[in-house]
Motif scaffolding. Structure first.
Motif, short mmCIF file in Angstrom:
data_model
loop_
_atom_site.label_atom_id
_atom_site.label_comp_id
_atom_site.label_asym_id
_atom_site.label_seq_id
_atom_site.Cartn_x
_atom_site.Cartn_y
_atom_site.Cartn_z
N THR A 1 25.67 -25.99 -24.06
CA THR A 1 25.60 -26.83 -22.87
C THR A 1 26.04 -26.10 -21.61
OG1 THR A 1 27.85 -27.64 -23.28
CG2 THR A 1 26.04 -28.94 -24.21
N THR A 2 26.76 -24.98 -21.76
CA THR A 2 27.34 -24.29 -20.61
C THR A 2 26.31 -23.78 -19.61
OG1 THR A 2 29.23 -23.68 -21.98
CG2 THR A 2 28.97 -22.51 -19.90
N PRO A 3 25.23 -23.13 -20.02
CA PRO A 3 24.23 -22.68 -19.03
C PRO A 3 23.67 -23.83 -18.19
CG PRO A 3 23.87 -21.61 -21.14
CD PRO A 3 24.90 -22.66 -21.38
N MET A 4 23.50 -24.99 -18.81
CA MET A 4 23.01 -26.15 -18.08
C MET A 4 24.00 -26.55 -16.99
SD MET A 4 22.13 -29.86 -19.78
CE MET A 4 23.73 -29.94 -20.60
N MET A 5 25.30 -26.55 -17.35
CA MET A 5 26.33 -26.89 -16.38
C MET A 5 26.39 -25.84 -15.26
SD MET A 5 29.61 -25.73 -15.49
CE MET A 5 30.09 -24.82 -16.96
N THR A 6 26.30 -24.58 -15.64
CA THR A 6 26.36 -23.49 -14.66
C THR A 6 25.24 -23.60 -13.64
OG1 THR A 6 27.37 -22.05 -16.32
CG2 THR A 6 26.44 -20.99 -14.38
N ALA B 1 34.92 -31.28 -12.06
CA ALA B 1 34.23 -31.72 -13.28
C ALA B 1 32.78 -31.99 -12.90
CB ALA B 1 34.87 -32.96 -13.88
N ILE B 2 31.90 -31.85 -13.87
CA ILE B 2 30.47 -32.10 -13.66
C ILE B 2 29.93 -32.88 -14.84
CG2 ILE B 2 28.17 -31.07 -13.36
CD1 ILE B 2 29.54 -28.55 -12.32
N ARG B 3 29.17 -33.93 -14.55
CA ARG B 3 28.47 -34.64 -15.62
C ARG B 3 26.98 -34.32 -15.52
NH1 ARG B 3 28.04 -41.15 -17.23
NH2 ARG B 3 26.53 -40.79 -18.90
N VAL B 4 26.39 -33.90 -16.63
CA VAL B 4 24.95 -33.65 -16.71
C VAL B 4 24.43 -34.47 -17.89
CG1 VAL B 4 23.11 -31.95 -16.91
CG2 VAL B 4 25.28 -31.32 -15.82
#
Length: 544
Positions: free
Chosen positions: A485-490, A417-420
């Motif tokens: 939000t996905t590109p930011m997480m990637t 998991a990742i929090r941004v």
């Protein structure tokens, strides 16, 4: 000009001058902290719940009196978005090294008789601070290995006192009263394999001073304080700065409160009694620092190694979050934390910055006025995952650099998991299937021991500001999709994965079963190994 208007003008001018002076003082304080070399006391408790203390919604409301934690809250800073790791060993490794646990190989909980531990090549906070002239002291739970090279006195600590190497319930394996079904042979095995309480100085062999027994298991923290308080007195009289790592055995299951605190809590539970005991001992540390007149030159931080262990409910702390210790959900890693430093940290302040135990290394090094090493102790390039929290402590939060937090279970190299910022992306759903905090007698699929289950293709996305319990996946819902939000997480995912190429993680430092190896897969690996050997390489095939 009227007299009233004139006086009002003068008053407003004085207010403006005072505001400018306060800002100037704050800016001077900010500039002067780097290299100020304060004494540093890092207090860590075990498995304590996020919601146990008054300022986190606990306290008397949960049948637990926590006056010392209330004092840390009122006289210091409370952290709302502070993270440990999902279990004991990785949580402590992260605090000691400033590196995510899979870099050091300290990802799994070590049991007695396994040997190994924190690699000698790693830098610890103590080793870094010693470069700045600090005296260093360790006491309490270590849980980073049994081998001589892995002990505190071989990892930068001048003195270690009352050191225990395992989680509390590991010591109960030698106690028939806890495990009456254990055979004589099994009991003999654990009695031989279990190391008792250790003490020793740097570069000297550690000595076992006593065993952990049914009679003293509840007194471990009280015994530790008998050495901690005199050591503070000794250091306070010294002209050199000091760093103390104080680690309570409480509140790991099974909670056995000291005789002094048995039945003391309004809740009349062993867990609540043990929290009150821990709170009392924190208060003794605060009182001793004040008594010795070193409050203005001492930074005190308190936190927990990992999230609340809901699998052992009701002998655990409270968390409002989803999941449990051992998972990538918020309950696994979000922990309570406070910092107090008279004259530097403004009393009664709060932080909502994303930070954690990983960040102690960079923070302490900054305060000591030294840079973090570029190579490990074997001369190989190394990297730290730690961010300097000094801007948070001084009220200059905008200068704090961390944007993301990575969550790992014991087997994950890529984060589960990742929090941004406010957004959390979840891949690993271990512990789900309807689990809620405090589930009564959770089934195996609901807890830490459940299987790792991964989402397909895209992660679950949660807005932790609006939904801190991770109840509503907003990746694509009926109101509006949040796929943006996905590109930011990637980007953050690629960032951390790329570091593994330049800075390869160390092998896992403790034994563990990582799943079955099929006959077909084993034969394939042996064939590959044979071909590699012919070219001068040996893969050393194992089942792990």
């Amino acid at each position: 000009m009227r007299k009233g208007s004139f006086l009002l003008t003068i008053f407003m001018a004085l207010v403006m001058l005072m505001s400018v002076d306060v800002m100037a003082q704050r800016n001077r304080k900010k500039k002067s902290l780097k290299g100020s070399k304060p004494n540093i006391i890092m207090i860590v408790s075990d498995d304590t719940g996020w919601g146990d203390f008054t300022s986190y919604g606990g306290g008397i409301g949960r049948g637990i009196k926590t006056p010392s934690m209330d004092r840390l809250d009122k006289e210091g800073m409370q952290f709302w978005d502070f993270y440990g790791q999902p279990s004991c060993t990785p949580g402590r490794a992260a605090m000691q090294t400033g590196r995510i646990p899979n870099r050091s190989g300290m990802t799994t909980v070590a049991f007695q008789g396994q040997g190994g531990g924190l690699p000698a090549a790693e830098w610890t906070v103590a080793e870094v601070l010693k470069k700045a002239g600090y005296q260093t002291f360790f006491s309490g739970k270590w849980h980073l290995g049994e081998s001589d090279y892995a002990l505190p006195n071989a990892q930068g600590y001048d003195i270690m006192k009352n050191v225990v190497l395992y989680h509390l319930n590991a010591y109960t394996y030698t106690m028939p009263s806890f495990h009456p079904g254990m055979s004589a042979d099994q009991l003999a095995f654990f009695e031989k394999a279990t190391t008792g309480i250790l003490e020793g100085n740097a570069d000297e062999p550690a000595k076992e001073v006593t065993k952990v027994t049914r009679e003293n298991i509840g007194e471990l923290d009280m015994m530790m304080m008998d050495n901690v308080l005199p050591q503070i007195e000794t250091y306070a009289k010294s002209k050199k700065p000091f760093f103390m790592s104080i680690n309570f055995a409480k509140n790991h299951q099974p909670n056995v409160p000291s005789k002094q605190f048995a039945g003391s809590s309004p809740a009349k539970t062993k867990y609540a009694d043990a929290v009150q005991e821990m709170d009392y001992n924190v208060g003794r540390i605060l009182d001793k620092i004040k008594e010795m007149g070193i409050e203005e030159n001492t930074l005190i931080v308190y936190t927990v190694d990992n999230g609340s262990w809901q699998d052992v409910y009701p002998d655990c702390g409270y968390t409002p979050f989803r999941g449990t210790k051992g998972t990538d959900r918020e309950a696994g890693s979000r922990v309570p934390a406070y910092a107090m430093w008279k004259g530097v940290i403004e009393p009664g302040t709060e932080s909502f910055d994303i930070c954690g135990g990983l960040d102690f290394m960079a923070t302490f090094a900054s305060l000591a006025g030294i840079d973090l090493p570029k190579v490990d102790q074997e001369g190989k390039p190394t990297i730290f995952d730690s961010y300097d929290m000094t801007p948070i402590l001084t009220g200059h939060n905008k200068d704090f650099k961390r944007e993301a937090w990575y969550y790992f279970t014991e087997r994950e190299l890529a984060p589960g998991a990742i929090r941004v910022g406010r957004w959390k992306f979840v891949f690993n759903m271990r512990g789900d299937n309807g689990a809620v905090p405090g589930s009564d007698g959770p089934a195996p699929l609901l807890g830490w021991t459940g299987p790792e289950m991964y989402v397909a293709t895209v992660p679950q996305v949660y807005d932790l500001w609006q939904d801190p319990q991770e109840r509503y996946d907003v990746f694509m819902n009926s109101f509006t999709e949040s796929t943006w939000t996905t590109p930011m997480m990637t980007m953050h995912l690629e960032e951390i994965l790329n570091t593994y190429v330049k800075y390869p993680p160390r092998p896992v430092q403790s034994e563990g079963y990582s799943g079955s190896l099929s006959i077909t897969r084993f034969r394939e690996l042996m064939k590959i190994n044979k071909e590699m050997k012919e070219k001068g390489f040996d893969l050393k095939i194992t089942s792990h």
